[in-house]
Design a protein around this motif. Structure first.
Motif, PDB file in Angstrom:
ATOM      1  N   LYS A 182       0.826  -1.203   0.000  1.00 39.84           N
ATOM      2  CA  LYS A 182       0.000   0.000   0.000  1.00 39.84           C
ATOM      3  C   LYS A 182       0.864   1.258   0.000  1.00 39.84           C
ATOM      4  O   LYS A 182       0.509   2.266  -0.634  1.00 39.84           O
ATOM      5  CB  LYS A 182      -0.925  -0.006   1.225  1.00 39.84           C
ATOM      6  CG  LYS A 182      -2.036  -1.045   1.138  1.00 39.84           C
ATOM      7  CD  LYS A 182      -2.896  -1.040   2.380  1.00 39.84           C
ATOM      8  CE  LYS A 182      -4.031  -2.062   2.265  1.00 39.84           C
ATOM      9  NZ  LYS A 182      -4.839  -2.135   3.504  1.00 39.84           N
ATOM     10  N   THR A 183       1.986   1.208   0.701  1.00 38.08           N
ATOM     11  CA  THR A 183       2.883   2.364   0.757  1.00 38.08           C
ATOM     12  C   THR A 183       3.484   2.662  -0.612  1.00 38.08           C
ATOM     13  O   THR A 183       3.621   3.830  -1.005  1.00 38.08           O
ATOM     14  CB  THR A 183       4.005   2.129   1.783  1.00 38.08           C
ATOM     15  OG1 THR A 183       3.416   1.990   3.092  1.00 38.08           O
ATOM     16  CG2 THR A 183       4.985   3.286   1.800  1.00 38.08           C
ATOM     17  N   ILE A 184       3.846   1.623  -1.352  1.00 41.98           N
ATOM     18  CA  ILE A 184       4.387   1.809  -2.711  1.00 41.98           C
ATOM     19  C   ILE A 184       3.339   2.468  -3.605  1.00 41.98           C
ATOM     20  O   ILE A 184       3.646   3.376  -4.390  1.00 41.98           O
ATOM     21  CB  ILE A 184       4.836   0.462  -3.298  1.00 41.98           C
ATOM     22  CG1 ILE A 184       6.068  -0.062  -2.526  1.00 41.98           C
ATOM     23  CG2 ILE A 184       5.171   0.608  -4.783  1.00 41.98           C
ATOM     24  CD1 ILE A 184       6.464  -1.463  -2.905  1.00 41.98           C
ATOM     25  N   ILE A 185       2.097   2.025  -3.458  1.00 40.58           N
ATOM     26  CA  ILE A 185       0.995   2.625  -4.226  1.00 40.58           C
ATOM     27  C   ILE A 185       0.810   4.091  -3.827  1.00 40.58           C
ATOM     28  O   ILE A 185       0.597   4.970  -4.672  1.00 40.58           O
ATOM     29  CB  ILE A 185      -0.313   1.842  -4.000  1.00 40.58           C
ATOM     30  CG1 ILE A 185      -0.185   0.423  -4.575  1.00 40.58           C
ATOM     31  CG2 ILE A 185      -1.499   2.571  -4.621  1.00 40.58           C
ATOM     32  CD1 ILE A 185      -1.346  -0.484  -4.243  1.00 40.58           C
ATOM     33  N   ASP A 186       0.925   4.360  -2.519  1.00 44.80           N
ATOM     34  CA  ASP A 186       0.755   5.723  -2.012  1.00 44.80           C
ATOM     35  C   ASP A 186       1.780   6.683  -2.608  1.00 44.80           C
ATOM     36  O   ASP A 186       1.473   7.842  -2.890  1.00 44.80           O
ATOM     37  CB  ASP A 186       0.877   5.747  -0.481  1.00 44.80           C
ATOM     38  CG  ASP A 186      -0.247   4.993   0.198  1.00 44.80           C
ATOM     39  OD1 ASP A 186      -1.337   4.892  -0.395  1.00 44.80           O
ATOM     40  OD2 ASP A 186      -0.026   4.486   1.308  1.00 44.80           O
ATOM     41  N   LEU A 187       3.009   6.207  -2.783  1.00 46.10           N
ATOM     42  CA  LEU A 187       4.075   7.062  -3.293  1.00 46.10           C
ATOM     43  C   LEU A 187       3.834   7.494  -4.738  1.00 46.10           C
ATOM     44  O   LEU A 187       4.486   8.416  -5.231  1.00 46.10           O
ATOM     45  CB  LEU A 187       5.427   6.350  -3.171  1.00 46.10           C
ATOM     46  CG  LEU A 187       5.929   6.117  -1.744  1.00 46.10           C
ATOM     47  CD1 LEU A 187       7.187   5.277  -1.751  1.00 46.10           C
ATOM     48  CD2 LEU A 187       6.164   7.444  -1.033  1.00 46.10           C
ATOM     49  N   GLU A 188       2.914   6.817  -5.413  1.00 42.79           N
ATOM     50  CA  GLU A 188       2.569   7.200  -6.783  1.00 42.79           C
ATOM     51  C   GLU A 188       1.457   8.243  -6.815  1.00 42.79           C
ATOM     52  O   GLU A 188       1.151   8.791  -7.870  1.00 42.79           O
ATOM     53  CB  GLU A 188       2.135   5.958  -7.567  1.00 42.79           C
ATOM     54  CG  GLU A 188       3.247   4.912  -7.716  1.00 42.79           C
ATOM     55  CD  GLU A 188       2.760   3.644  -8.400  1.00 42.79           C
ATOM     56  OE1 GLU A 188       1.530   3.534  -8.633  1.00 42.79           O
ATOM     57  OE2 GLU A 188       3.588   2.787  -8.714  1.00 42.79           O
ATOM     58  N   ASN A 189       0.870   8.505  -5.645  1.00 43.75           N
ATOM     59  CA  ASN A 189      -0.188   9.501  -5.555  1.00 43.75           C
ATOM     60  C   ASN A 189       0.421  10.905  -5.600  1.00 43.75           C
ATOM     61  O   ASN A 189       1.336  11.206  -4.837  1.00 43.75           O
ATOM     62  CB  ASN A 189      -0.966   9.303  -4.248  1.00 43.75           C
ATOM     63  CG  ASN A 189      -2.148  10.229  -4.126  1.00 43.75           C
ATOM     64  OD1 ASN A 189      -1.985  11.426  -3.939  1.00 43.75           O
ATOM     65  ND2 ASN A 189      -3.346   9.666  -4.216  1.00 43.75           N
ATOM     66  N   PRO A 190      -0.044  11.792  -6.489  1.00 45.67           N
ATOM     67  CA  PRO A 190       0.543  13.133  -6.642  1.00 45.67           C
ATOM     68  C   PRO A 190       0.606  13.937  -5.335  1.00 45.67           C
ATOM     69  O   PRO A 190       1.601  14.604  -5.055  1.00 45.67           O
ATOM     70  CB  PRO A 190      -0.389  13.810  -7.663  1.00 45.67           C
ATOM     71  CG  PRO A 190      -0.969  12.683  -8.441  1.00 45.67           C
ATOM     72  CD  PRO A 190      -1.142  11.561  -7.460  1.00 45.67           C
ATOM     73  N   LYS A 191      -0.468  13.873  -4.521  1.00 42.24           N
ATOM     74  CA  LYS A 191      -0.482  14.621  -3.261  1.00 42.24           C
ATOM     75  C   LYS A 191       0.601  14.127  -2.317  1.00 42.24           C
ATOM     76  O   LYS A 191       1.326  14.917  -1.703  1.00 42.24           O
ATOM     77  CB  LYS A 191      -1.856  14.488  -2.589  1.00 42.24           C
ATOM     78  CG  LYS A 191      -2.980  15.228  -3.288  1.00 42.24           C
ATOM     79  CD  LYS A 191      -4.261  15.097  -2.486  1.00 42.24           C
ATOM     80  CE  LYS A 191      -5.400  15.866  -3.142  1.00 42.24           C
ATOM     81  NZ  LYS A 191      -6.660  15.734  -2.359  1.00 42.24           N
TER      82      LYS A 191
END
Length: 245
Positions: free
Chosen positions: A11-20
């Motif tokens: 989930k953290t890896i996915i989060d790092l792709e979030n622009p915000k």
């Protein structure tokens, strides 16, 4: 436990792709790097480097026993090894309290970004002075961690290689409580935080150890505060809600 670690990291890896979140990560890196460079210059060049320069044979009488000892190639190699591993630990030692302070600046934003991105259910009201409490907690924790590490500094100096494991073992507990507390203090009183720490103690420590290991890896260590905020946001938001009552 393995499934938990795998889940929060995915989930953290996915989060790092979030622009915000990526934007917050960039701000965190810049602030961490600027503060770390200033502190490293002060500690390394004015204190740490000066300490090892005391072992230079030229500081002693050529006819003395100390000159002979520090002139030995074996001693020079040994001091070089100690200096290398201690320098490594010193960088991490500086970054740990800085990371706690930086995490306090972005904890609230990251927490609610994670909540919204993953649709976590979280109904606990945020305290009116949450930002102040988070930063106060972060600063207090940073000072506490720094003092504890200063007290055991002789172990870092005298035990090369082993000092890395000592550093990780001790700071894993400190960092776990610090980063988790940065979030919890915004919602709960200290007695409730103690209960949460008891229920989640193993997971908090494991995540704390992982973050400390990140602090020992060059470049990655600048990302550690934000990654820690992401990991502990997931830990709290997906935990059994009964412990937060």
């Amino acid at each position: 436990m393995f499934d938990f670690i795998k889940d929060v990291f995915n989930k953290t890896i996915i989060d790092l792709e979030n622009p915000k979140i990526l934007r917050t990560l960039i701000y965190s890196i810049l602030i961490t790097a600027i503060i770390a460079i200033l502190f490293f210059i002060i500690f390394y060049y004015f204190l740490f480097s000066a300490l090892f320069n005391l072992s230079d044979p030229s500081n002693f009488d050529e006819d003395g026993i100390l000159y002979y000892i520090f002139s030995l190639k074996f001693i020079s190699i040994l001091l070089g090894i100690i200096q290398f591993f201690t320098s490594w630990i010193l960088i991490s030692l500086i970054l740990v309290p800085i990371g706690s302070i930086v995490s306090g600046l972005f904890a609230e934003k990251i927490f609610f970004d994670i909540k919204n991105v993953h649709n976590y259910k979280w109904n606990n009201p945020l305290k009116k002075n949450a930002f102040y409490l988070s930063n106060k907690y972060a600063l207090t924790s940073a000072c506490k961690s720094f003092l504890i590490n200063i007290l055991i500094l002789p172990l870092y100096l005298l035990l090369p290689i082993a000092n890395i494991f000592i550093f990780i073992g001790i700071n894993g507990l400190l960092i776990g409580r610090e980063f988790c507390g940065n979030f919890l203090i915004q919602f709960f009183e200290k007695n409730q935080i103690k209960i949460v720490n008891i229920h989640l103690s193993n997971k908090i420590y494991i995540l704390g150890v992982i973050i400390v290991i990140l602090y020992t890896i060059p470049i990655i260590n600048l990302l550690a505060p934000t990654i820690a905020n992401l990991l502990f946001s997931h830990l709290i938001l997906q935990s059994n809600k009964s412990i937060f009552r």
